[in-house]
Design an enzyme around this catalytic site. Sequence first.
Site, PDB file in Angstrom:
ATOM      1  N   ASP A  58      72.193  66.149  58.311  1.00 17.69           N
ATOM      2  CA  ASP A  58      72.173  64.651  58.172  1.00 17.69           C
ATOM      3  C   ASP A  58      73.101  63.824  57.245  1.00 17.69           C
ATOM      4  O   ASP A  58      73.748  62.656  57.558  1.00 17.69           O
ATOM      5  CB  ASP A  58      70.674  64.344  57.828  1.00 17.69           C
ATOM      6  CG  ASP A  58      70.367  64.667  56.628  1.00 17.69           C
ATOM      7  OD1 ASP A  58      70.507  65.489  56.014  1.00 17.69           O
ATOM      8  OD2 ASP A  58      69.040  64.387  56.027  1.00 17.69           O
ATOM      9  N   SER A 101      47.700  60.763  38.904  1.00 17.47           N
ATOM     10  CA  SER A 101      47.512  61.546  39.975  1.00 17.47           C
ATOM     11  C   SER A 101      46.267  62.275  40.036  1.00 17.47           C
ATOM     12  O   SER A 101      45.803  62.540  38.936  1.00 17.47           O
ATOM     13  CB  SER A 101      48.799  62.768  39.946  1.00 17.47           C
ATOM     14  OG  SER A 101      48.561  63.663  40.982  1.00 17.47           O
ATOM     15  N   SER A 109      57.379  66.092  50.587  1.00 16.68           N
ATOM     16  CA  SER A 109      56.426  65.417  49.952  1.00 16.68           C
ATOM     17  C   SER A 109      56.941  64.330  48.985  1.00 16.68           C
ATOM     18  O   SER A 109      56.461  63.655  48.787  1.00 16.68           O
ATOM     19  CB  SER A 109      55.520  66.505  48.770  1.00 16.68           C
ATOM     20  OG  SER A 109      56.534  67.202  48.103  1.00 16.68           O
ATOM     21  N   ASP A 160      64.419  62.419  55.889  1.00 16.17           N
ATOM     22  CA  ASP A 160      63.021  62.597  55.378  1.00 16.17           C
ATOM     23  C   ASP A 160      62.466  61.076  55.362  1.00 16.17           C
ATOM     24  O   ASP A 160      61.299  61.109  56.105  1.00 16.17           O
ATOM     25  CB  ASP A 160      63.098  63.110  54.054  1.00 16.17           C
ATOM     26  CG  ASP A 160      63.676  64.539  53.856  1.00 16.17           C
ATOM     27  OD1 ASP A 160      64.019  65.015  55.065  1.00 16.17           O
ATOM     28  OD2 ASP A 160      63.803  64.998  52.688  1.00 16.17           O
TER      29      ASP A 160
END
Length: 412
Positions: free
Chosen positions: A19, A50, A112, A166
């Site tokens: 990419d 979190s 993530s 991503d």
Amino acid sequence: MSWLAIAPGRVNLIGEHTDYNGLPVFPMAIDRDVRIEFAVADGPVVRLDSALARFDPFTFQLKRPIEAAGQGHWSNYVRAAAKGLLEHGVRLERGIEGIVTGNVPIASGLSSSSALVVASALALLKANGVEVARDAGPAPTISRLELAALMARAERFVGLEGGGMDQAACLHGVAGHALRIEFEPLRVTPVAVPEGWRWVVVSSLVRAEKSGTARDAYNERARQCREALELVRGAFANDRPATTTDDRPGAVALGYDDLVADADMEVLLRRARSVLAPVLFRRFRHVVTEGRRVALAEVAMRDGDMRAFGDLMVESHKSLRGDYEVSTPELNAIVEVALKAGAAGARLTGAGFGGCAVVLCGDTAVGPVMKELVARFYEPRLGRAPTHDEMFAPKPSGSARVQIADSSGGGL
Ligand code: GLA
């Protein structure tokens, strides 16, 4: 009112380390996501906590310049999203307050971190009344493609010279489909995954932190690719005009995409070998052959020829292991065990240096392949079976969105 920003992780099926060289990739968004449950804050402030105890709560103001927290601090991904939006000219007069949860395994090559960046951007846009649309529209609107490109640039704030795979996969996932993603300009084409085939994600049990040790090795690869391109371009300049036929303003001279499209692979590699030192040549060979493999893999999937797809995955892994040198003994072991147990293909996925492998199986092979991986990879290393975060078969899934919390409706 409370909202939920949901952003999926991704697994890359083929097209690794292409990419940032302007060549296509072929990932799919997965049914694992990062979620921010948030309320709109009174002023321009972000306050997030979190669900995981090891991530401290943090607060920052939505004012330029947005400073980075210490290296590796999770708030940097949220800061990156805010910084990118502000620099793009989005007025962020209201912030968000909330909590981050999720089930994308962390530091596993499943994005993530980009999912957190995208979820943060979607939450901030929602808080400020900016619509996220499929296509460009009147202000205040931002298209998904625009946002993906913007967040890819923004995420470089964490210091990784990443490409745009991503964020694009996260914002363009389609249930039941893989995604061919092309760059410069960014384009996404969903391709239906044939019935009867599954991918299994298999953790190598070695963390690959995007902001940690893997970062320098990754950035070194990106530099080597630029250097190799420069040298090969020089060699080709004698054979053909140094500019492409592309008349877009600012189009640059001969990129990897032009080389792969125009040149006979053998001629290209012979020419490259004559001007590149051995390490640069190997990096170059990986990039151009992987570019070719992505095109072939897409055809194989469209034709339903998943055996051919699997063979290309195996070639990809060999190239990442030998030429690009981003594999590890654990990833090689997983690929070997999976193929022996009847998988159609297997390769490392994501940046490498740890993280996960992705294994392609016909439906009936999924059970036996997983069983062998438990017996030959996990049991000897852990003395136990893997958890559902260490080995699982994700579904190709839909894209990032915002909805009213505790409701399935109200999506963007
Ligand atoms: C990381 C980067 C991506 C891509 C892969 C390797 O995941 O974030 O942009 O370069 O590595 O293919």
